[in-house]
Design an enzyme around this catalytic site. Structure first.
Site, PDB file in Angstrom:
ATOM      1  N   GLY A   1       0.910  -1.165   0.073  1.00 47.46           N
ATOM      2  CA  GLY A   1      -0.066   0.031  -0.012  1.00 47.46           C
ATOM      3  C   GLY A   1       0.799   1.396   0.079  1.00 47.46           C
ATOM      4  CG  ASN A   2       0.110   4.607  -1.687  1.00 43.20           C
ATOM      5  OD1 ASN A   2      -0.723   5.389  -1.137  1.00 43.20           O
ATOM      6  ND2 ASN A   2      -0.250   3.981  -2.785  1.00 43.20           N
ATOM      7  CG  HIS A   3       2.809   6.904   3.940  1.00 43.34           C
ATOM      8  ND1 HIS A   3       2.619   5.944   5.010  1.00 43.34           N
ATOM      9  CD2 HIS A   3       4.194   6.679   3.463  1.00 43.34           C
ATOM     10  CE1 HIS A   3       3.621   5.417   5.422  1.00 43.34           C
ATOM     11  NE2 HIS A   3       4.609   5.936   4.632  1.00 43.34           N
ATOM     12  CB  SER A   4      -2.594   7.966  -0.814  1.00 50.61           C
ATOM     13  OG  SER A   4      -3.841   8.695  -1.223  1.00 50.61           O
TER      14      SER A   4
ATOM     15  CB  ALA B   1      -1.244   7.206  -4.285  1.00 46.49           C
TER      16      ALA B   1
END
Ligand code: CTP
Length: 409
Positions: free
Chosen positions: A217-220, A285
């Site tokens: 995943g990512n920090h969005s 993102a």
């Protein structure tokens, strides 16, 4: 000046104790000349710098600075004032008042009006350069922005201390222009420049599963995409918001929300709706890679290091760019850490976008998770625009206003 955008607008001008308070007199004059109704609220220390009589004469209204009006116990109703105003402008705003407002302290009429106001608030700081650059002041200004207030940055020049630097109150003409622009944008929104338009927006991250307990995943957080959805809905559009896993709520009745998890799901939903849309804004993102295989069982720890084979995910913006029909307008985002403008322009071309929003992770307060953002807009037509650090809500309105200018041109 009946046709002036400021005509009939109710503006509260908060004046604080700063040498720049003399500029408030010019400011009142400009606003009143343009047809605005100006109610001046001063802090007690501002009275040492400029006479209430001057500001009362120019604004044609008694100046307020105390909670209590007279010995009969009549009060200046800050709640009523906060509700009356179309806009609150605090100029000059001192470091002290900025710190108070950022922390919700409420020990005078102006801070009570600020807390009661439901309308947009503009804050124009004035102080010495070191005070302006101090971490505390920067932090307080960022905090005020994150609450949706607009900061009119101080200007460079000679300061009352004799030093030179950034800290001078913006010139009254510049401040008046900022207010005009704000009301113009508001009018455009009310006229519904997006009225009846269909807008597809992607937001948030995507999660690509590795096994039943892990994912890429990512920090969005989805804040920018959600702010865009609200701004476009307020401007009259019908929104389809396709979002990855986020902790945000949607408020507006014209926003139809579709929750997805993976890039593939996001693409499927976008493809289903894309052909009927006038505008698509790709603010998500999206993960660029996913595990080549999703393990059906939890992957057990190995004795040595392990490698995870990855394959590319579908590029939503790129794929839909290829399907774009005449009259459809697409907007992408680029979050970069180096060669920012070049990379953004490359994406604009490659994904056949009409506009790209660049934010650089090198800018303090911009990007993932922050309530603020700092952006540049690049158009396919070669246009380029830079916006200062603002709340994501304010920027969303700016972006929607720019898209509306292009699609209605
Ligand atoms: N985008 C998308 N689908 C993807 C990847 C990106 O729709 N699989 C969109 C984003 O929503 C954004 C734009 O493409 O509007 C640019 O995304 P970004 O991640 O900056 O670009 P990439 O093409 O992934 O390039 P890189 O990660 O190498 O910078």
């Amino acid at each position: 000046m009946k046709n002036h955008v400021l005509h009939g607008k109710k503006i509260i001008l908060g004046v604080c104790g700063s040498i720049a308070a003399y500029k408030s007199a010019y400011l009142v004059r400009l606003l009143v000349k343009a047809g605005a109704e100006v109610q001046v609220v001063m802090t007690t220390s501002a009275i040492d710098f400029i006479s209430p009589l001057t500001l009362a004469t120019l604004s044609k209204k008694p100046v307020l600075h105390q909670y209590v009006k007279n010995s009969a116990g009549e009060w200046n109703n800050h709640v009523a004032l906060g509700l009356w105003a179309d806009l609150v402008l605090i100029a000059p705003a001192t470091a002290h008042t900025i710190a108070k407002l950022a922390n919700g302290l409420c020990d005078n009429l102006l801070s009570a009006v600020y807390l009661s106001a439901r309308c947009p608030v503009f804050i124009a700081p004035a102080m010495d350069l070191d005070m302006y650059q101090h971490g505390s002041t920067r932090h307080n200004l960022q905090r005020l922005q994150s609450y949706g207030n607009t900061i009119i940055a101080a200007e460079w020049g000679e300061l009352a201390s004799g030093l030179e630097g950034q800290g001078r109150l913006a010139e009254p003409e510049e401040i008046a222009q900022r207010l005009e622009k704000h009301f113009q944008q508001e009018e455009e929104g009310q006229k519904g420049t997006f009225q009846g338009k269909k807008v597809l927006i992607t937001a948030g991250p995507t999660y690509e599963d590795i096994d039943p307990v892990r994912f890429i995943g990512n920090h969005s957080t989805g804040k920018m995409g959600f702010a865009l959805a609200e701004a476009a809905a307020e401007a009259g559009a019908e929104i389809t918001l396709v979002c990855g896993p986020v902790h945000l709520q949607t408020q507006h009745p014209r926003i139809r929300r579709i929750n997805v998890r993976t890039a593939e799901e996001m693409y499927e939903q976008c493809r289903l709706h894309f052909t009927s849309q006038d505008v698509a804004i790709f603010a998500a993102a999206v993960a660029d890679y996913k595990p080549a295989q999703v393990s059906s069982q939890k992957i057990k720890k190995k004795e040595t290091e392990m490698a995870l084979p990855l394959t590319k995910t579908v590029d939503v913006a790129l794929s839909l760019g290829k399907e774009k029909k005449a009259g459809q307008f697409t907007v992408g985002f680029a979050l970069e850490t180096e060669h920012e403008q070049q990379y953004a322009l490359d994406k604009l071309r490659k994904k056949q976008l009409d506009m790209i929003v660049l934010n650089s992770l090198n800018d303090e307060g911009a990007g993932f998770g922050h309530d603020t953002n700092k952006i540049m807009l690049f158009g396919k037509d070669g246009s380029q625009q830079e916006f200062p650090l603002k709340s994501k809500q304010e920027l969303a309105k700016d972006i929607i206003a720019q898209i509306s200018l292009k699609i209605n041109a």
